[in-house]
Write a protein that holds these residues in place. Structure first.
Motif, PDB file in Angstrom:
ATOM      1  N   ARG A  91      -9.548   1.598   4.865  1.00 52.43           N
ATOM      2  CA  ARG A  91     -10.308   2.460   5.859  1.00 52.43           C
ATOM      3  C   ARG A  91      -9.293   2.415   7.210  1.00 52.43           C
ATOM      4  NH1 ARG A  91     -16.564   1.047   4.699  1.00 52.43           N
ATOM      5  NH2 ARG A  91     -16.563   2.486   2.523  1.00 52.43           N
ATOM      6  N   ALA A  92      -8.503   1.338   7.716  1.00 54.79           N
ATOM      7  CA  ALA A  92      -7.929   1.262   8.507  1.00 54.79           C
ATOM      8  C   ALA A  92      -6.492   1.813   8.588  1.00 54.79           C
ATOM      9  CB  ALA A  92      -7.763  -0.108   9.306  1.00 54.79           C
ATOM     10  N   GLY A  93      -6.331   2.029   6.957  1.00 56.65           N
ATOM     11  CA  GLY A  93      -5.046   2.632   6.768  1.00 56.65           C
ATOM     12  C   GLY A  93      -3.977   1.773   6.719  1.00 56.65           C
ATOM     13  N   LYS A  94      -3.902   0.445   6.311  1.00 56.41           N
ATOM     14  CA  LYS A  94      -2.878  -0.586   6.176  1.00 56.41           C
ATOM     15  C   LYS A  94      -2.813  -0.924   4.812  1.00 56.41           C
ATOM     16  CE  LYS A  94      -4.055  -2.072  10.732  1.00 56.41           C
ATOM     17  NZ  LYS A  94      -3.311  -2.843  11.706  1.00 56.41           N
ATOM     18  N   ALA A  95      -1.868   0.010   4.163  1.00 54.68           N
ATOM     19  CA  ALA A  95      -1.409  -0.027   2.927  1.00 54.68           C
ATOM     20  C   ALA A  95      -0.026   0.316   2.525  1.00 54.68           C
ATOM     21  CB  ALA A  95      -2.663   0.519   1.720  1.00 54.68           C
ATOM     22  N   ASN A  96       0.648  -0.125   1.763  1.00 53.56           N
ATOM     23  CA  ASN A  96       1.888   0.044   1.269  1.00 53.56           C
ATOM     24  C   ASN A  96       1.860   0.089  -0.379  1.00 53.56           C
ATOM     25  OD1 ASN A  96       4.618   0.899   0.947  1.00 53.56           O
ATOM     26  ND2 ASN A  96       5.419  -1.017   2.231  1.00 53.56           N
ATOM     27  N   ILE A  97       2.345   1.201  -1.071  1.00 57.92           N
ATOM     28  CA  ILE A  97       2.654   1.126  -2.295  1.00 57.92           C
ATOM     29  C   ILE A  97       3.898   1.539  -2.888  1.00 57.92           C
ATOM     30  CG2 ILE A  97       0.291   1.669  -2.967  1.00 57.92           C
ATOM     31  CD1 ILE A  97       0.896   4.802  -3.447  1.00 57.92           C
ATOM     32  N   GLU A 102      -3.984  -8.001   5.078  1.00 61.63           N
ATOM     33  CA  GLU A 102      -5.168  -8.580   5.515  1.00 61.63           C
ATOM     34  C   GLU A 102      -6.122  -8.044   6.584  1.00 61.63           C
ATOM     35  OE1 GLU A 102      -5.202 -13.075   5.658  1.00 61.63           O
ATOM     36  OE2 GLU A 102      -3.289 -13.117   4.751  1.00 61.63           O
ATOM     37  N   TYR A 103      -7.382  -8.164   6.431  1.00 65.23           N
ATOM     38  CA  TYR A 103      -8.334  -7.430   7.451  1.00 65.23           C
ATOM     39  C   TYR A 103      -8.432  -8.522   8.811  1.00 65.23           C
ATOM     40  CZ  TYR A 103     -12.160  -5.217   9.495  1.00 65.23           C
ATOM     41  OH  TYR A 103     -13.297  -4.725  10.445  1.00 65.23           O
ATOM     42  N   ALA A 104      -7.931  -8.138   9.838  1.00 67.83           N
ATOM     43  CA  ALA A 104      -7.883  -9.061  10.908  1.00 67.83           C
ATOM     44  C   ALA A 104      -9.403  -9.636  11.281  1.00 67.83           C
ATOM     45  CB  ALA A 104      -7.528  -8.213  12.419  1.00 67.83           C
ATOM     46  N   GLY A 105     -10.328  -8.646  11.201  1.00 70.37           N
ATOM     47  CA  GLY A 105     -11.946  -9.201  11.399  1.00 70.37           C
ATOM     48  C   GLY A 105     -12.587 -10.122  10.233  1.00 70.37           C
ATOM     49  N   ALA A 106     -11.918 -10.347   9.401  1.00 72.26           N
ATOM     50  CA  ALA A 106     -12.497 -11.484   8.293  1.00 72.26           C
ATOM     51  C   ALA A 106     -12.516 -12.865   8.894  1.00 72.26           C
ATOM     52  CB  ALA A 106     -11.476 -11.469   7.123  1.00 72.26           C
ATOM     53  N   ALA A 107     -13.617 -13.378   8.882  1.00 71.03           N
ATOM     54  CA  ALA A 107     -13.912 -14.874   9.429  1.00 71.03           C
ATOM     55  C   ALA A 107     -13.088 -15.833   8.852  1.00 71.03           C
ATOM     56  CB  ALA A 107     -15.250 -15.143   8.987  1.00 71.03           C
ATOM     57  N   ARG A 108     -12.860 -16.105   7.531  1.00 68.94           N
ATOM     58  CA  ARG A 108     -12.011 -17.222   6.997  1.00 68.94           C
ATOM     59  C   ARG A 108     -11.434 -16.666   5.467  1.00 68.94           C
ATOM     60  NH1 ARG A 108     -17.017 -20.968   5.565  1.00 68.94           N
ATOM     61  NH2 ARG A 108     -17.659 -19.320   4.087  1.00 68.94           N
ATOM     62  N   ASP A 109     -12.116 -16.309   4.817  1.00 67.60           N
ATOM     63  CA  ASP A 109     -11.781 -15.960   3.279  1.00 67.60           C
ATOM     64  C   ASP A 109     -11.387 -14.365   3.303  1.00 67.60           C
ATOM     65  OD1 ASP A 109     -12.530 -18.489   2.668  1.00 67.60           O
ATOM     66  OD2 ASP A 109     -14.428 -17.779   2.129  1.00 67.60           O
TER      67      ASP A 109
END
Length: 113
Positions: free
Chosen positions: A42-48, A69-76
């Motif tokens: 959703r943040a547009g962070k992909a490369n194919i 990786e999502y920056a807001g992810a706590a640990r996993d």
């Protein structure tokens, strides 16, 4: 027959695939994703650009697609280039698997939305 129109925002596009490969057919498939992958997309962070689909135990998987990786992810968080299962109808999957094995065709993603 008119091409299918996708709904939603374009996240990534593989422009080089149209020059490097002869596109015979296009299909639309779903992806099995984790929660952090959805947020990253959703943040547009992909490369194919370097990704392809491969036969793994009779199912198709998207290999080498990079979803940051999502920056807001706590640990996993998730592994950015992990194989992701493609969701297709059985008959369509069987046809594609046969084309890969018999005819030596490659399955490459053109758009991710």
């Amino acid at each position: 027959m008119a091409p299918k129109r996708e709904s939603g925002k374009l996240v990534a596009e593989n422009r080089k695939a149209r020059f490097n490969f002869e596109i015979e057919d296009t299909i639309e498939a779903g992806l099995v994703l984790t929660g952090t992958e959805v947020k990253s997309l959703r943040a547009g962070k992909a490369n194919i650009a370097e990704s392809y689909a491969s036969n793994e135990r009779g199912e198709l998987y998207l290999i080498n697609a990079h979803i940051a990786e999502y920056a807001g992810a706590a640990r996993d968080g998730h592994e950015p280039t992990r194989p992701r299962k493609l969701l297709l109808h059985k008959r369509e999957m069987a046809r594609l698997l046969g084309a890969i094995q018999r005819e030596g065709m490659a399955l490459v993603p053109l758009r991710l939305y």
